[in-house]
Design a protein around this motif. Structure first.
Motif, PDB file in Angstrom:
ATOM      1  N   MET A  23      51.889  34.351  40.123  1.00 42.48           N
ATOM      2  CA  MET A  23      51.233  33.159  40.358  1.00 42.48           C
ATOM      3  C   MET A  23      51.178  32.393  38.943  1.00 42.48           C
ATOM      4  N   SER A  24      51.171  33.411  37.915  1.00 46.20           N
ATOM      5  CA  SER A  24      51.050  32.864  36.663  1.00 46.20           C
ATOM      6  C   SER A  24      52.287  32.099  36.131  1.00 46.20           C
ATOM      7  N   ALA A  25      53.310  32.593  36.602  1.00 43.19           N
ATOM      8  CA  ALA A  25      54.701  31.951  36.376  1.00 43.19           C
ATOM      9  C   ALA A  25      54.716  30.778  37.168  1.00 43.19           C
ATOM     10  N   ALA A  84      49.007  23.686  41.373  1.00 43.00           N
ATOM     11  CA  ALA A  84      47.881  23.040  41.680  1.00 43.00           C
ATOM     12  C   ALA A  84      47.684  23.072  43.126  1.00 43.00           C
ATOM     13  N   ASN A  85      48.936  22.520  43.882  1.00 44.62           N
ATOM     14  CA  ASN A  85      48.623  22.544  45.467  1.00 44.62           C
ATOM     15  C   ASN A  85      48.600  23.942  46.032  1.00 44.62           C
ATOM     16  N   GLN A  86      49.037  24.950  45.435  1.00 41.40           N
ATOM     17  CA  GLN A  86      49.155  26.174  46.035  1.00 41.40           C
ATOM     18  C   GLN A  86      47.593  26.684  45.827  1.00 41.40           C
ATOM     19  N   GLN A  87      47.164  26.707  44.487  1.00 42.17           N
ATOM     20  CA  GLN A  87      45.715  26.970  44.498  1.00 42.17           C
ATOM     21  C   GLN A  87      44.788  26.260  45.303  1.00 42.17           C
ATOM     22  N   ARG A 136      41.005  26.310  49.984  1.00 41.44           N
ATOM     23  CA  ARG A 136      40.643  25.825  51.121  1.00 41.44           C
ATOM     24  C   ARG A 136      40.598  26.998  52.110  1.00 41.44           C
ATOM     25  N   ALA A 137      41.470  27.679  52.228  1.00 41.22           N
ATOM     26  CA  ALA A 137      41.639  28.800  53.076  1.00 41.22           C
ATOM     27  C   ALA A 137      40.602  29.931  52.951  1.00 41.22           C
ATOM     28  N   GLY A 138      39.854  30.015  51.948  1.00 42.94           N
ATOM     29  CA  GLY A 138      38.952  30.910  51.713  1.00 42.94           C
ATOM     30  C   GLY A 138      39.619  32.163  51.073  1.00 42.94           C
ATOM     31  N   ARG A 139      40.605  32.132  50.457  1.00 41.13           N
ATOM     32  CA  ARG A 139      41.659  33.257  49.995  1.00 41.13           C
ATOM     33  C   ARG A 139      41.108  33.327  48.534  1.00 41.13           C
ATOM     34  N   LEU A 140      40.252  33.242  48.044  1.00 39.26           N
ATOM     35  CA  LEU A 140      39.790  33.360  46.542  1.00 39.26           C
ATOM     36  C   LEU A 140      40.347  34.442  45.971  1.00 39.26           C
ATOM     37  N   SER A 141      40.498  35.790  46.569  1.00 37.32           N
ATOM     38  CA  SER A 141      41.139  36.917  45.719  1.00 37.32           C
ATOM     39  C   SER A 141      42.532  36.777  45.644  1.00 37.32           C
ATOM     40  N   ASP A 142      43.165  35.808  46.553  1.00 39.22           N
ATOM     41  CA  ASP A 142      44.767  35.451  46.148  1.00 39.22           C
ATOM     42  C   ASP A 142      44.854  34.192  45.050  1.00 39.22           C
ATOM     43  N   ALA A 143      43.859  33.535  44.965  1.00 40.01           N
ATOM     44  CA  ALA A 143      43.797  32.565  44.016  1.00 40.01           C
ATOM     45  C   ALA A 143      44.097  33.181  42.409  1.00 40.01           C
ATOM     46  N   ASP A 144      44.548  32.144  41.552  1.00 36.76           N
ATOM     47  CA  ASP A 144      44.961  32.262  40.068  1.00 36.76           C
ATOM     48  C   ASP A 144      43.436  31.954  39.267  1.00 36.76           C
ATOM     49  N   THR A 145      42.578  32.653  39.732  1.00 32.33           N
ATOM     50  CA  THR A 145      41.168  32.353  39.306  1.00 32.33           C
ATOM     51  C   THR A 145      41.090  32.032  37.553  1.00 32.33           C
ATOM     52  N   ALA A 146      41.654  32.690  37.030  1.00 35.32           N
ATOM     53  CA  ALA A 146      41.717  32.656  35.292  1.00 35.32           C
ATOM     54  C   ALA A 146      42.193  31.277  34.948  1.00 35.32           C
ATOM     55  N   ILE A 167      42.563  28.719  37.040  1.00 37.91           N
ATOM     56  CA  ILE A 167      41.803  27.719  37.689  1.00 37.91           C
ATOM     57  C   ILE A 167      40.705  27.480  36.910  1.00 37.91           C
ATOM     58  N   ALA A 168      40.058  28.488  36.374  1.00 42.76           N
ATOM     59  CA  ALA A 168      38.800  28.385  35.535  1.00 42.76           C
ATOM     60  C   ALA A 168      39.105  27.501  34.148  1.00 42.76           C
ATOM     61  N   GLU A 169      40.366  27.826  33.565  1.00 42.86           N
ATOM     62  CA  GLU A 169      40.699  27.044  32.453  1.00 42.86           C
ATOM     63  C   GLU A 169      41.071  25.841  32.692  1.00 42.86           C
ATOM     64  N   GLU A 170      41.490  25.466  33.706  1.00 42.38           N
ATOM     65  CA  GLU A 170      41.907  24.080  34.253  1.00 42.38           C
ATOM     66  C   GLU A 170      40.488  23.113  34.231  1.00 42.38           C
ATOM     67  N   ILE A 171      39.427  23.861  35.059  1.00 45.28           N
ATOM     68  CA  ILE A 171      38.426  23.001  35.139  1.00 45.28           C
ATOM     69  C   ILE A 171      37.663  22.908  33.680  1.00 45.28           C
ATOM     70  N   GLU A 172      37.582  23.992  32.872  1.00 41.78           N
ATOM     71  CA  GLU A 172      37.079  23.566  31.528  1.00 41.78           C
ATOM     72  C   GLU A 172      37.817  22.475  30.963  1.00 41.78           C
TER      73      GLU A 172
END
Length: 142
Positions: A1-3, A13-16, A21-31, A33-38
Motif C-alpha cells: 500500500m505504501s508503494a 487516496a481513493n483506495q484509502q 467507508r467500507a469499515g476496513r480500517l485494518s486494511d487501510a494505510d493508517t500511518a 493517512i495520519a500523516e496526510e491529515i496532519e
C-alpha cells in the motif's frame, strides 16, 4: 500500500477512502493517512499566515506610502479580510494561534514592504502595530 502512496497519490487516496467507508480500517494505510491529515492541518495554518501577510503588507503600504494609495490596495484589504473571516469560520481552532500567526505574518510583511516600497526596513515598526481585531476593522486601512 505504501508503494501506491509513493507512486500514485490520487489512486492511493481513493483506495484509502473506499477502505475507510467500507469499515476496513485494518486494511487501510493508517500511518500515511495520519500523516496526510496532519499535513492538511499544517496547510490550514500556513494559509492563515499567508492571508495575514497579504493584509498586513497592504496595511503597511497604506500607512507609509499615502501618496500611492489606490483602489487596488483597498480591494486587496477588503478581499483579504473576507477571506480571513471565512478561513477562521471554517477552522475556528486556529483562533488561539492568531498571536503567533500575526507575528510571523508581520515579520514577512515588514520585509516585503521594505522591498516593494523602496523604504528602509527601519521605516516600519519592529512589532506589528495592529492586533488581529484592529487589522480586521473595516474602517482601518492602515
Amino acid at each position: 500500500m505504501s508503494a501506491l502512496y509513493d507512486t500514485d497519490f490520487y489512486a492511493w487516496a481513493n483506495q484509502q477512502a473506499a477502505l475507510l467507508r467500507a469499515g476496513r480500517l485494518s486494511d487501510a494505510d493508517t500511518a500515511n493517512i495520519a500523516e496526510e491529515i496532519e499535513s492538511m492541518g499544517r496547510s490550514e495554518k500556513r494559509e492563515l499566515v499567508t492571508r495575514l501577510n497579504v493584509l498586513l503588507l497592504h496595511l503597511l503600504k497604506w500607512r507609509f506610502q499615502p501618496e500611492r494609495r489606490g483602489r487596488s490596495w483597498e480591494v486587496s484589504v477588503t478581499n483579504t479580510r473576507a477571506e480571513l473571516a471565512d478561513h477562521l469560520a471554517d477552522n475556528p481552532s486556529l483562533k488561539p494561534m492568531l498571536p503567533e500567526a500575526m507575528a510571523k505574518a508581520y515579520s514577512r510583511a515588514r520585509l516585503t514592504a521594505g522591498v516593494e516600497t523602496g523604504l528602509p526596513e527601519s521605516t516600519f515598526p519592529i512589532d506589528c502595530p495592529w492586533t488581529f481585531d484592529e487589522a480586521m476593522r473595516e474602517d482601518l486601512h492602515g
